[in-house]
Each structure stands twice: as C-alpha cells, then as structure tokens.
Design a protein around this motif. Structure first.
Motif, PDB file in Angstrom:
ATOM      1  N   GLU A 163       0.828  -1.210   0.000  1.00 41.58           N
ATOM      2  CA  GLU A 163       0.000   0.000   0.000  1.00 41.58           C
ATOM      3  C   GLU A 163       0.861   1.257   0.000  1.00 41.58           C
ATOM      4  OE1 GLU A 163      -2.517  -0.096   3.368  1.00 41.58           O
ATOM      5  OE2 GLU A 163      -3.919  -1.576   2.550  1.00 41.58           O
ATOM      6  N   ASP A 164       1.925   1.215   0.794  1.00 42.72           N
ATOM      7  CA  ASP A 164       2.752   2.422   0.981  1.00 42.72           C
ATOM      8  C   ASP A 164       3.752   2.646  -0.151  1.00 42.72           C
ATOM      9  OD1 ASP A 164       1.405   2.775   3.282  1.00 42.72           O
ATOM     10  OD2 ASP A 164       3.009   2.142   4.631  1.00 42.72           O
ATOM     11  N   HIS A 165       4.225   1.560  -0.809  1.00 41.18           N
ATOM     12  CA  HIS A 165       5.283   1.712  -1.811  1.00 41.18           C
ATOM     13  C   HIS A 165       5.037   0.796  -3.002  1.00 41.18           C
ATOM     14  CE1 HIS A 165       7.294   3.248   1.813  1.00 41.18           C
ATOM     15  NE2 HIS A 165       7.913   4.048   0.973  1.00 41.18           N
ATOM     16  N   PHE A 166       5.242   1.361  -4.186  1.00 38.87           N
ATOM     17  CA  PHE A 166       5.167   0.576  -5.413  1.00 38.87           C
ATOM     18  C   PHE A 166       6.588   0.152  -5.777  1.00 38.87           C
ATOM     19  CE2 PHE A 166       5.130  -0.113  -9.965  1.00 38.87           C
ATOM     20  CZ  PHE A 166       3.956  -0.835 -10.155  1.00 38.87           C
ATOM     21  N   GLY A 167       6.783  -1.128  -6.099  1.00 40.86           N
ATOM     22  CA  GLY A 167       8.127  -1.609  -6.403  1.00 40.86           C
ATOM     23  C   GLY A 167       8.886  -1.930  -5.118  1.00 40.86           C
ATOM     24  N   LEU A 168      10.213  -1.698  -5.126  1.00 40.93           N
ATOM     25  CA  LEU A 168      11.082  -1.930  -3.959  1.00 40.93           C
ATOM     26  C   LEU A 168      10.893  -3.342  -3.392  1.00 40.93           C
ATOM     27  CD1 LEU A 168      10.497   1.488  -2.133  1.00 40.93           C
ATOM     28  CD2 LEU A 168      12.298   0.931  -3.759  1.00 40.93           C
ATOM     29  N   GLU A 169      10.863  -4.320  -4.273  1.00 35.90           N
ATOM     30  CA  GLU A 169      10.577  -5.690  -3.861  1.00 35.90           C
ATOM     31  C   GLU A 169      11.612  -6.242  -2.905  1.00 35.90           C
ATOM     32  OE1 GLU A 169       7.741  -6.857  -4.506  1.00 35.90           O
ATOM     33  OE2 GLU A 169       7.206  -5.219  -5.865  1.00 35.90           O
ATOM     34  N   THR A 170      12.901  -5.903  -3.110  1.00 35.31           N
ATOM     35  CA  THR A 170      13.972  -6.431  -2.246  1.00 35.31           C
ATOM     36  C   THR A 170      13.788  -5.998  -0.802  1.00 35.31           C
ATOM     37  OG1 THR A 170      15.478  -6.276  -4.130  1.00 35.31           O
ATOM     38  CG2 THR A 170      16.472  -6.613  -1.980  1.00 35.31           C
ATOM     39  N   VAL A 171      13.446  -4.725  -0.594  1.00 33.06           N
ATOM     40  CA  VAL A 171      13.257  -4.198   0.764  1.00 33.06           C
ATOM     41  C   VAL A 171      12.067  -4.875   1.430  1.00 33.06           C
ATOM     42  CG1 VAL A 171      12.950  -2.118   2.127  1.00 33.06           C
ATOM     43  CG2 VAL A 171      14.184  -2.002  -0.026  1.00 33.06           C
ATOM     44  N   LYS A 172      10.972  -4.970   0.697  1.00 34.77           N
ATOM     45  CA  LYS A 172       9.772  -5.605   1.254  1.00 34.77           C
ATOM     46  C   LYS A 172      10.055  -7.059   1.634  1.00 34.77           C
ATOM     47  CE  LYS A 172       6.664  -2.817  -1.611  1.00 34.77           C
ATOM     48  NZ  LYS A 172       5.712  -2.861  -2.735  1.00 34.77           N
ATOM     49  N   GLU A 173      10.792  -7.738   0.750  1.00 33.60           N
ATOM     50  CA  GLU A 173      11.114  -9.139   0.991  1.00 33.60           C
ATOM     51  C   GLU A 173      11.918  -9.294   2.271  1.00 33.60           C
ATOM     52  OE1 GLU A 173      13.609 -12.704  -1.244  1.00 33.60           O
ATOM     53  OE2 GLU A 173      13.053 -10.909  -2.363  1.00 33.60           O
ATOM     54  N   ARG A 174      12.856  -8.349   2.504  1.00 33.03           N
ATOM     55  CA  ARG A 174      13.708  -8.427   3.703  1.00 33.03           C
ATOM     56  C   ARG A 174      12.874  -8.246   4.975  1.00 33.03           C
ATOM     57  NH1 ARG A 174      15.573  -9.524   7.407  1.00 33.03           N
ATOM     58  NH2 ARG A 174      17.601  -9.160   8.367  1.00 33.03           N
ATOM     59  N   VAL A 175      11.907  -7.331   4.966  1.00 34.04           N
ATOM     60  CA  VAL A 175      11.060  -7.105   6.146  1.00 34.04           C
ATOM     61  C   VAL A 175      10.204  -8.333   6.437  1.00 34.04           C
ATOM     62  CG1 VAL A 175       9.236  -5.668   7.110  1.00 34.04           C
ATOM     63  CG2 VAL A 175      11.028  -4.617   5.728  1.00 34.04           C
ATOM     64  N   VAL A 176       9.634  -8.919   5.380  1.00 40.85           N
ATOM     65  CA  VAL A 176       8.801 -10.117   5.565  1.00 40.85           C
ATOM     66  C   VAL A 176       9.640 -11.276   6.099  1.00 40.85           C
ATOM     67  CG1 VAL A 176       7.381 -11.828   4.350  1.00 40.85           C
ATOM     68  CG2 VAL A 176       7.134  -9.394   3.804  1.00 40.85           C
ATOM     69  N   GLU A 177      10.881 -11.400   5.622  1.00 41.83           N
ATOM     70  CA  GLU A 177      11.792 -12.440   6.132  1.00 41.83           C
ATOM     71  C   GLU A 177      12.037 -12.263   7.629  1.00 41.83           C
ATOM     72  OE1 GLU A 177      14.446 -13.010   2.049  1.00 41.83           O
ATOM     73  OE2 GLU A 177      15.271 -11.992   3.790  1.00 41.83           O
ATOM     74  N   TYR A 178      12.261 -11.010   8.040  1.00 42.63           N
ATOM     75  CA  TYR A 178      12.504 -10.731   9.460  1.00 42.63           C
ATOM     76  C   TYR A 178      11.296 -11.156  10.304  1.00 42.63           C
ATOM     77  CZ  TYR A 178      12.692  -8.058  13.775  1.00 42.63           C
ATOM     78  OH  TYR A 178      12.663  -7.691  15.096  1.00 42.63           O
ATOM     79  N   LEU A 179      10.093 -10.852   9.820  1.00 41.14           N
ATOM     80  CA  LEU A 179       8.883 -11.214  10.561  1.00 41.14           C
ATOM     81  C   LEU A 179       8.721 -12.737  10.650  1.00 41.14           C
ATOM     82  CD1 LEU A 179       6.331  -8.604   9.174  1.00 41.14           C
ATOM     83  CD2 LEU A 179       7.264  -8.697  11.468  1.00 41.14           C
ATOM     84  N   ALA A 180       9.050 -13.422   9.544  1.00 45.56           N
ATOM     85  CA  ALA A 180       8.907 -14.881   9.534  1.00 45.56           C
ATOM     86  C   ALA A 180       9.844 -15.518  10.554  1.00 45.56           C
ATOM     87  CB  ALA A 180       9.203 -15.411   8.131  1.00 45.56           C
ATOM     88  N   VAL A 181      11.103 -15.062  10.595  1.00 44.34           N
ATOM     89  CA  VAL A 181      12.074 -15.614  11.552  1.00 44.34           C
ATOM     90  C   VAL A 181      11.655 -15.273  12.968  1.00 44.34           C
ATOM     91  CG1 VAL A 181      14.488 -15.539  12.298  1.00 44.34           C
ATOM     92  CG2 VAL A 181      13.944 -15.513   9.859  1.00 44.34           C
ATOM     93  N   ARG A 182      11.143 -14.066  13.155  1.00 46.78           N
ATOM     94  CA  ARG A 182      10.705 -13.652  14.494  1.00 46.78           C
ATOM     95  C   ARG A 182       9.543 -14.531  14.978  1.00 46.78           C
ATOM     96  NH1 ARG A 182      11.445  -8.957  17.746  1.00 46.78           N
ATOM     97  NH2 ARG A 182      10.666  -9.624  19.754  1.00 46.78           N
ATOM     98  N   ASP A 183       8.663 -14.903  14.045  1.00 45.71           N
ATOM     99  CA  ASP A 183       7.529 -15.748  14.392  1.00 45.71           C
ATOM    100  C   ASP A 183       7.989 -17.150  14.812  1.00 45.71           C
ATOM    101  OD1 ASP A 183       4.877 -16.400  14.753  1.00 45.71           O
ATOM    102  OD2 ASP A 183       4.616 -17.087  12.687  1.00 45.71           O
ATOM    103  N   LEU A 184       9.055 -17.643  14.157  1.00 44.98           N
ATOM    104  CA  LEU A 184       9.548 -18.985  14.467  1.00 44.98           C
ATOM    105  C   LEU A 184      10.348 -19.022  15.761  1.00 44.98           C
ATOM    106  CD1 LEU A 184      10.664 -20.182  10.913  1.00 44.98           C
ATOM    107  CD2 LEU A 184       8.697 -20.988  12.220  1.00 44.98           C
TER     108      LEU A 184
END
Length: 775
Positions: A321-342
């Motif tokens: 919603e906030d940013h168009f593109g910037l897939e690498t940055v978004k991917e890194r944030v989602v990775e951090y959340l996934a590891v934090r959840d585990l």
C-alpha cells in the motif's frame, strides 16, 4: 626644564595603553627592538626620552602616523633587564611637548619637539577651578577604593594649577582618549575645566555602581535569610508531622523505582541519588541536577515494549500500500517477521537503505514500523559532528543532557521501536569527537545490549530496537560502521514505476492537500509520462511530486476564478501549465559515425548516456583529454591507448600511430565534472574507430573498465544505466560478464526492448560495436 617653545631633538617611544603626565612617575616594560634602541640612545646622551601614546594598542609596528603628537618629555630614572630581552624602565614626567617633525624612523623614532611650560595667572577663576577639582577628587577617592586616601594630602599641598591638574589626572582610571584630551590641553585653565568635568562624570558613575552593589548585596543577604526561614519551617512541619512537597516527590521517586524492578546495580545507584537529593535544600543548584537525572532514569521504558504484529499477509499488504516496487526491501522485512515468528526472540537487525535522493528511503522505514506495529523514531545525522549527540554529555558539565538516542527511546515510550538514522553518510567529525565511532556500539547487536549513555552512566538495552539507516552513498561511511549493517540498495525507479507511483499516490495526495475534488483534476497517463521525461531528471519522485503540486495550484486558480469546473491535463496541453520542458535526453544519431561512441554513466540522479568523441590529427602522439574528466577516467584513457598499441595491426592502424598522430578525446558538457571506473571500453572503442576509420554501430551503448590486456572489469549502477539507454533509444548494451548477475534487477519491460550482451574482453566489444561493412 626647557623654556616654552624651545625645540629639541629627542628619541621617541610610542606607548601601548599607557599615558604619562608631567610630574608622574611610571614604570613599564619595553620589548620591541625599536623601543629598546630608543632607550639606549637616550641613556647614551642625557637620559631624556619623549613618550606618547599610540592609537591602536594591538599595533606591534607603529608608523609615524600611528601615535599622538602631544606627549611628555621624561627622565629615565632606572632600567632593569628582564628575562627574554625585555627591559623594565622607571621614568618621571618632566614637561609637555609636541612633535614638529620626525627626523628618523629607523632604527628608532627620533623627533624634533617643541616644549610647553605651564604659565597661567592665578586669579580668582583659577583658584576656584583648583578648589573645585580638589573637592571633586576628594569625593572620587571617598567613593572608590582604587586610590589611596594618602594621595589627597599630597594633592592639597600643590600650589601650581598645572601641576595640580596633572597630578590628579595621573591618579584617575580613564580611557586613553580622555587622558590624551588632558595631555593635549596646553592651556592650564582649559585643562582644569576638562578635568573638573571628567571628575564630576566619574563620581556620578561610581555612585551608580555603589548603589547597584548595595542592592546585590542586600539580595544575597535576603537569600540567606530565606534559606534560614525555610529550614525553620521544615523543622516546624516535622514537629507537627506534616510532609512538605519535596518529601512527597521523593516518596513518588522511590515508588516508581520499586515498580520498575531494575537490576541490583542500577537500583543501588538510583537509591543513592535519591538519598542525596533528600538531604539537599530544594533551592540548591545540585538539587535540581539530581532531580533531573533521577527523573530521566525513571521515565525510560526499561520494561515496556510493543508486541510485534506477526502477520505476514497483513505486513505485505501494508508495504504494498505504501510503496510501489522496492521488492527487495519488502522481501527483507517479511523475512525478518517470519524468523521472528519462528524463534519468538531475535536481536533487532540493522538495515542500511542506500540509494539516490527521493526514492523513498525514509518512508520505507515508517512503513516497516507500521507493518511491525512498532513506534517510529527518526534521528537525522546530517552534519552531526559532536559525539555527545550520540552518547550524551557527562553530568559534570552544566546543562548536561542524554544523547539523542536515549532521548528518542524516551519519546517512543517503548524499548523496541523502529529507530531510523537518516543520512548516516553525512556524519562529520571534529575536536568534539567522532560520532561515527560512537555509533559502532549502538549498531553492533553484540554490544548494544548494554549501551551506556554518558549522562545516565548505567547500561540500557538497545538489542530489541530495530535500527534502520539511510545513505545516498557508501563511499563516505567508515568501513567498521558499514560492517555492522546489512546494505540494501534502493535504486531509482523506471518510468513505468514512476507512472504508477504518480497515479496511485502522488496525484491523489496532492489533490487532497490542495482541496481539489476527484473530478476537479485529471491527468492522463501520457501527460504524466511527459512530466516524467521532460520536466524531471531524478532517480526518485520528489521533483515529480513538486510538478504535480504545481499542476494542482494552476487548476485551483482556474476553478476558483470560475473559468472551468474541472481541469484535464494531457501531453498536448502540459506546456500551458508547466511551461516549456526543462530536460531532454540524448537520442541516438541518425547514422553510424566514426569516432563517436555512446557510453553509460551513473550519477546521483540516476543513469545518463555519455557521447564520447575522438578526433585524430597529425602530430607527435599527444593524447589530449577534455570535458572535466576526473583522475580515474584519465587513467582509463591511458590504459585504453596502451591496449590499442598492442592490437593496432588487427584493425589496419599504423604501427607508429602513437608517434605520428595526436588524439583528442572529448566528452561534451564540459562544465560538468565526470569521473568513475566504467568508461574504459567506451574510450578504447572510440579511439580504435577514429584510428581505423571504422564506424560505430549507433544502436550500441557500452559500460565497463578496461585492463592493459583488454580484459573488461565489472561496474556498478547497472540498472540505472540500462534505464538511461532505454530512454535514448539504444537497442544493444555491452556490459561486463561479471555483471550478468545484475540482469535480475533489470525490469522485464527494458529486457524486451534492449539486447544485453555480456563481454569478457575488448575483442567481444569490438565485434559487436564496430560496423565493419561501412568501412
């Protein structure tokens, strides 16, 4: 004493900040060589010297125009040599004199002076002036402590009016100009009148000073009295069993501390500080310092933290919603959340977003905080050069406060916010310390668990803070600091991405800001592309946002005037609102040309195409480089020339071309400095084309560095360069084989229109670049 009007030749010394009157005894130090020589000349003759005052006290080498002409002839009574070649002199004033001419200026001043003798008729007016001056001087002595009371006895015994005036003047603390006014007064009555005026003024000023001192003293006495009364009130309240406000505050401090449940070491320290505070008077300065310190400790979020929102789908939605593109940055944030959840426990990562201005680095950090459901803190490091900004001031300094990191944590109210260090590449350092070195502890996950601020003097846990940093370039970030961060490149946007950002975010945002309804303004896709291509030149979207705001203002004016109900912007009428286009991009030539090659370059605002030209002329093998080239590009040209000498025969180039032909390499737009390790193969190709008279394929652009043996080395900024080539109409890009991995970053829309050819050596480059059939 010489008669009045007698002319004598005498050495002169200009005094700095001193004035001497006749009958006055004065000692001063002489250090200037010119003045010492004047003393020696005076001692060699009759021990008489002429003393006057120079205008500027800071002038160490006065000229003939830098001192007053009226002064005093003095007798040297005593000379004493001091360490360091200085001389202490004791002199006695004899009589006034005035400089007529300067007979010598070197090695010391020697002047012709005319002498003045005090002659005055002692009439009633003179006697009245003498009595007035004596009475005013007595009042002056009574008001000030600067003059001994014994001096008045010697003054009252003087019968000569001139001597009386000079003796009193010598005792006063006056400005140089006032003293000189009295020295210049050759007429005795005028001298007495001027002296009386000065005395009256000085006495009045001294009385005002005395009144001020008395008031201040009474206020100090009042403060002491108030302290005594407060202590009595405290004792009375203790007897009555009443607690005062300070006791309530101390009790509240103890309650807060107990509630925080800090470690034993910290708890013990704060308890000691609260005990000290309880023993001090509320009015004492130290009491305020301790109160402020304890409150800082108690207000910090030692245990409070927000719970992370571990919902990958929702987080991805927020980021999209906030940013168009910037897939690498978004991917890194989602990775951090996934590891934090585990793991349910993970130290905060340090992300460094690197990219040109305006690509949304700061707003990415805000989106990260929003997707994690954390508080957001921003600290700009641009121009920060004081280490205390990071670590705080020690409490020994007046006005000491914690550093901005602890201050930010306090403002956030939690111990795990998203903390943004903006512009980390703009840090500076000077005599106040190196902030970059202070950040090493903050950004090290192994050390920041016990970050100690100089003001707090107790460790605070920063390990749960998610630090995000931004920078325009990695070149100015110290290597040890860069080593602690995970670098994510945020490159510029493609035209397609800018178009979508403008449609989805910028146009609706600016319309709302300018009070326009949805139907009030519409901009076609072609109109937005026209703005992107011809009115902005940037990697980000800041200038694009400003241009859209400009359109909104123009539309608002027309709607308010009643000219139209709505405004539609297309590529055909855009110039009516934004004026003539500001930029144009270099387009390919109409035909293949000899000695002209299209190179690709990276700048702070994105990629650019560079047209490199070479001319050959008969000469002696001179290589001339123009176009504001930096050292790296000059060395690339030299390396390219050395390579060409080894392969000259293969392209029909004369073996001795480096002795008979001059080469002039030029890159247009000479006012713009250019440098970087990516123009080697471009220079080599254009030189070979010019020497062999083989044209270059106009649809080919290239980037890469060259070695002496023709090997092609890797470059940076590949995506931005590819976008620049697309704008220019290039059909084929030659790039280093080592950059093949970077093809993943190139948008598919660009790959469809441009052929990307990886090259390992100059042979590969020339095979694709030279149009041999047109030789």
């Amino acid at each position: 004493m010489e008669d009045n009007g007698h002319v004598i030749n005498i050495p002169l010394i200009p005094l700095r900040g001193l004035s001497i009157f006749p009958y006055m005894v004065l000692h001063f130090d002489v250090g200037r060589k010119k003045s010492i020589k004047a003393l020696e000349a005076a001692m060699a003759k009759d021990q008489r010297i002429f003393l006057t005052t120079q205008f500027d006290i800071d002038n160490d080498s006065p000229e003939s125009t830098d001192f007053y002409k009226v002064g005093t002839i003095c007798k040297i009574k005593q000379m004493l040599k001091l360490p360091g070649d200085a001389i202490r002199v004791l002199v006695e004033g004899i009589q006034r004199a005035e400089v007529l001419t300067i007979s010598e200026e070197t090695p010391y001043f020697r002047v012709d002076v005319t002498t003045y003798v005090d002659t005055v008729e002692i009439d009633k007016e003179t006697k009245a002036l003498m009595r007035s001056c004596t009475a005013a001087f007595e009042k002056y002595i009574a008001t000030t402590n600067r003059v001994s009371a014994d001096v008045i006895l010697s003054v009252t015994s003087i019968d000569e009016p001139g001597r009386l005036a000079d003796t009193i003047a010598a005792q006063l603390t006056l400005k140089t100009e006032q003293k000189q006014e009295l020295i210049n007064a050759v007429d005795v009555k005028v001298r007495l009148e001027n002296l009386y005026k000065i005395l009256l003024t000085e006495v009045e000023i001294l009385e005002v000073e005395k009144n001020i001192n008395d008031k201040v003293k009474s206020q100090i006495n009042k403060s002491q009295k108030e302290y005594y009364l407060r202590e009595q009130i405290k004792a009375i309240r203790d007897e009555l069993g009443e607690e005062d406000a300070q006791e309530d505050e101390i009790e509240e401090m103890r309650h807060k501390l107990k509630k925080l449940k800090l470690s034993k070491k910290i708890d013990k320290k704060i308890v000691a500080e609260i005990d000290r505070y309880s023993r001090l008077s509320p009015s004492s300065a130290e009491s305020g310092v301790i109160r402020s310190y304890v409150n800082w400790i108690l207000d910090l979020p030692w245990k409070k933290e927000t719970k992370d929102q571990i919902d990958l789908v929702k987080a991805q939605t927020i980021l999209d919603e906030d940013h168009f593109g910037l897939e690498t940055v978004k991917e890194r944030v989602v990775e951090y959340l996934a590891v934090r959840d585990l793991t349910q426990s993970m130290k905060g990562p340090i992300i460094c977003l690197v990219g040109p201005p305006g690509v949304g680095k700061t707003s990415i950090a805000k989106s990260i905080a929003r997707s994690l459901n954390r508080e957001f803190v921003r600290m700009s490091l641009g121009g920060v050069r004081d280490e205390a900004e990071i670590r705080g001031h020690r409490r020994t300094y007046i006005g000491a406060i914690p550093g901005r990191i602890i201050n930010g944590i306090k403002e956030a109210g939690t111990k795990n916010p998203v903390f943004l260090f903006d512009e980390i590449d703009k840090l500076s350092s000077d005599f106040r310390g190196d902030p970059a070195s202070a950040l090493l502890e903050v950004l090290d996950p192994e050390q920041n668990k016990e970050f100690t601020d100089h003001y707090l003097e107790v460790p605070f846990d920063l390990s749960k803070v998610m630090f995000v940093t931004t920078a325009n370039s990695l070149n100015t970030i110290p290597r040890p600091l860069l080593d602690r961060m995970e670098v994510i490149q945020v490159s510029g946007y493609t035209e397609y991405e800018k178009l979508n950002i403008a449609k989805k975010y910028l146009v609706p945002k600016k319309m709302e800001e300018h009070g326009l309804q949805k139907s009030g303004l519409s901009v076609s896709d072609e109109g937005l592309l026209e703005i992107i291509r011809k009115y902005t030149r940037e990697s980000g979207v800041r200038e694009l946002e400003r241009k859209i705001a400009d359109l909104c203002r123009k539309a608002a004016v027309r709607i308010v005037k009643g000219e139209v109900k709505s405004v539609r912007i297309t590529e055909k009428n855009i110039d009516k609102y934004l004026g003539k286009s500001r930029y144009h991009y270099d387009l390919i030539s109409d035909e293949n040309q000899i000695g002209i090659v299209t190179g690709l370059a990276w700048t702070a605002v994105g990629g650019e195409t560079l047209s490199i030209e070479v001319n050959t002329m008969k000469g002696k093998g001179k290589l001339q480089l123009t176009g504001q080239l930096g050292d790296v590009m000059k060395e690339s040209a030299q390396a390219a020339l050395s390579y060409i000498r080894t392969i000259a025969k293969d392209y029909g180039i004369a073996d001795d071309f480096y002795e008979t032909i001059d080469l002039h390499v030029h890159i247009p737009e000479g006012a713009i400095p250019k440098d970087g390790p990516s123009a080697g193969i471009t220079m080599a190709t254009t030189m070979i084309s010019a020497l062999s008279q083989i044209p270059v394929n106009r649809y080919v652009a290239m980037t890469g560095e060259i070695t002496l043996r023709g090997r092609v080395l890797a470059i940076g900024g590949f995506k931005e360069k590819a976008l620049a080539a697309k704008r220019a109409g290039i059909k084929k890009i030659l790039f280093p084989f080592d950059n093949v991995k970077d093809l993943e970053d190139i948008p598919e829309s660009v790959k469809k229109e441009i052929e990307f050819v990886p090259v390992k050596s100059m042979d590969d480059v020339l095979e694709h670049a030279l149009a041999r059939e047109e030789k």
